[in-house]
Design a protein around this motif. Structure first.
Motif, PDB file in Angstrom:
ATOM      1  N   GLN A  24       0.788  -1.347   0.048  1.00 58.17           N
ATOM      2  CA  GLN A  24       0.078  -0.076   0.025  1.00 58.17           C
ATOM      3  C   GLN A  24       0.982   1.320   0.008  1.00 58.17           C
ATOM      4  OE1 GLN A  24      -2.803  -0.410   3.222  1.00 58.17           O
ATOM      5  NE2 GLN A  24      -4.399  -1.280   2.125  1.00 58.17           N
ATOM      6  N   LEU A  25       1.929   1.138   0.644  1.00 56.37           N
ATOM      7  CA  LEU A  25       2.839   2.300   0.910  1.00 56.37           C
ATOM      8  C   LEU A  25       3.502   2.702  -0.393  1.00 56.37           C
ATOM      9  CD1 LEU A  25       4.195   4.556   2.415  1.00 56.37           C
ATOM     10  CD2 LEU A  25       5.949   3.160   3.092  1.00 56.37           C
ATOM     11  N   SER A  34      -1.784   9.255  -0.020  1.00 58.77           N
ATOM     12  CA  SER A  34      -1.099   8.676   1.522  1.00 58.77           C
ATOM     13  C   SER A  34      -1.600   6.956   1.377  1.00 58.77           C
ATOM     14  CB  SER A  34      -1.780   9.296   2.505  1.00 58.77           C
ATOM     15  OG  SER A  34      -3.143   9.154   2.766  1.00 58.77           O
ATOM     16  N   ALA A  35      -0.970   6.378   2.251  1.00 61.15           N
ATOM     17  CA  ALA A  35      -1.244   5.027   2.571  1.00 61.15           C
ATOM     18  C   ALA A  35      -2.384   4.930   3.276  1.00 61.15           C
ATOM     19  CB  ALA A  35      -0.040   4.417   3.365  1.00 61.15           C
ATOM     20  N   ARG A  36      -2.631   5.788   4.023  1.00 67.42           N
ATOM     21  CA  ARG A  36      -4.081   5.775   5.083  1.00 67.42           C
ATOM     22  C   ARG A  36      -5.164   5.937   4.052  1.00 67.42           C
ATOM     23  NH1 ARG A  36      -6.351   6.689   9.943  1.00 67.42           N
ATOM     24  NH2 ARG A  36      -7.949   7.703   9.897  1.00 67.42           N
ATOM     25  N   HIS A  37      -5.120   6.882   3.343  1.00 67.44           N
ATOM     26  CA  HIS A  37      -6.424   7.080   2.307  1.00 67.44           C
ATOM     27  C   HIS A  37      -6.278   5.777   1.259  1.00 67.44           C
ATOM     28  CE1 HIS A  37      -9.053   9.090  -0.273  1.00 67.44           C
ATOM     29  NE2 HIS A  37      -8.451   8.829  -1.538  1.00 67.44           N
ATOM     30  N   SER A  39      -5.518   2.961   2.024  1.00 67.82           N
ATOM     31  CA  SER A  39      -6.128   1.761   2.906  1.00 67.82           C
ATOM     32  C   SER A  39      -7.540   1.929   3.190  1.00 67.82           C
ATOM     33  CB  SER A  39      -5.672   1.834   4.028  1.00 67.82           C
ATOM     34  OG  SER A  39      -6.095   0.743   5.081  1.00 67.82           O
ATOM     35  N   CYS A  40      -8.176   3.236   3.071  1.00 63.61           N
ATOM     36  CA  CYS A  40      -9.521   3.484   3.473  1.00 63.61           C
ATOM     37  C   CYS A  40     -10.534   3.134   2.167  1.00 63.61           C
ATOM     38  CB  CYS A  40      -9.903   4.827   3.757  1.00 63.61           C
ATOM     39  SG  CYS A  40      -9.366   5.436   5.340  1.00 63.61           S
ATOM     40  N   THR A  43     -10.778  -0.783   1.888  1.00 64.50           N
ATOM     41  CA  THR A  43     -11.514  -1.262   2.741  1.00 64.50           C
ATOM     42  C   THR A  43     -13.210  -0.825   2.481  1.00 64.50           C
ATOM     43  OG1 THR A  43     -11.077   0.141   4.418  1.00 64.50           O
ATOM     44  CG2 THR A  43      -9.879  -1.728   4.384  1.00 64.50           C
ATOM     45  N   ARG A  45     -14.181   2.246   3.068  1.00 67.67           N
ATOM     46  CA  ARG A  45     -14.520   3.360   4.103  1.00 67.67           C
ATOM     47  C   ARG A  45     -14.392   4.771   3.394  1.00 67.67           C
ATOM     48  NH1 ARG A  45     -10.147   2.860   8.729  1.00 67.67           N
ATOM     49  NH2 ARG A  45      -9.196   1.623   7.138  1.00 67.67           N
ATOM     50  N   SER A  46     -13.687   4.806   2.215  1.00 70.48           N
ATOM     51  CA  SER A  46     -13.683   6.037   1.388  1.00 70.48           C
ATOM     52  C   SER A  46     -13.893   5.834   0.152  1.00 70.48           C
ATOM     53  CB  SER A  46     -12.314   6.784   1.550  1.00 70.48           C
ATOM     54  OG  SER A  46     -11.876   7.767   0.962  1.00 70.48           O
TER      55      SER A  46
END
Length: 270
Positions: A24-25, A34-37, A39-40, A43, A45-46
């Motif tokens: 992901q990174l 971003s890796a966070r975005h 990931s969302c 999954t 969530r976004s």
């Protein structure tokens, strides 16, 4: 494709990322997010923007057909049209294909689609198709089936083991690159074919072998011919149909083959 049957876009993107063996990174950095975005997104969530879907697809080298699927799964309209090759808007592409095929004679050349179905070919292709049963030539004739079917070209191929290994390796790479279920089914089908009578497995290729390409060798009434091929595609296509076309150009691997093909073409022209 039925939009209701499409998985979530995040699921599809995760499958493509894993297929490309990216973390992901690594993908997030390449796509300037971003890796966070990411990931969302994966999954659910976004919801990614249309621009983000296309940016991720570009970094993942997703084929155009599947990029449209990603957009549909995210709730957006497809970005790439799919035109009929005989449509008015494809006139320039058809002209280029005709010029390339005719200009390659007396050597064989064939245009295939994503699934290796024959779209068109030049007159010299008859040297490969002589003696092939009519049922294998019924549209859509398939190059891989023609090459590996025990009643097809394989029955005349004098290095069938080498050729079979080359075709299966190339087809498997394409299956892995596209994730295409139809290509996977073709691969499983031709892999299960019985070899032609007398065919032997491909010998191990010695390091430093004088041959730099795997030739296609087969018998003709005028003697054995040996050819290699190269694949050409359209550069920077923005249409699904064009992006999936490939032109396979066959070249003589020795002077005897070149002579046989030239003389064959001269006799056909009389």
């Amino acid at each position: 494709m039925d939009i209701g049957q499409l998985p979530r876009v995040g699921v599809l993107l995760r499958e493509w990322r894993r297929q490309r063996r990216l973390s992901q990174l690594a993908l997030a950095l390449a796509a300037d997010t971003s890796a966070r975005h990411l990931s969302c997104v994966e999954t659910g969530r976004s919801r990614p923007s249309r621009t983000m879907v296309l940016r991720l697809a570009d970094q993942l080298d997703v084929p155009l057909r599947e990029r449209n699927h990603l957009l549909l799964a995210a709730g957006y309209a497809p970005a790439y049209r799919e035109s009929a090759l005989d449509g008015a808007g494809m006139a320039a592409a058809r002209s280029a294909l005709d010029l390339l095929l005719a200009g390659h004679e007396p050597y064989p050349a064939v245009v295939v689609d994503r699934w290796w179905n024959v779209v068109t070919g030049n007159r010299a292709m008859s040297v490969l198709l002589d003696g092939v049963p009519p049922e294998l030539l019924e549209p859509p004739a398939n190059v891989v089936r023609l090459a590996l079917h025990p009643d097809g070209l394989g029955s005349r191929c004098t290095n069938f083991g080498e050729v079979r290994g080359h075709f299966l390796e190339r087809l498997l790479r394409q299956v892995n690159a596209t994730g295409d279920a139809k290509l996977r089914a073709l691969y499983e089908e031709v892999r299960a074919y019985e070899p032609p009578p007398g065919a032997v497995d491909a010998p191990a290729r010695e390091p430093g072998s004088a041959e730099v390409l795997v030739p296609l060798r087969f018998g003709t009434p005028h003697g054995e011919v040996s050819m290699f091929s190269t694949i050409a595609t359209f550069g920077a296509p923005a249409d699904v149909t064009l992006s999936e076309l490939a032109i396979e150009l066959f070249f003589p691997a020795d002077e005897n083959t070149a002579r046989i093909l030239r003389e064959r073409a001269e006799r056909a022209a009389l």
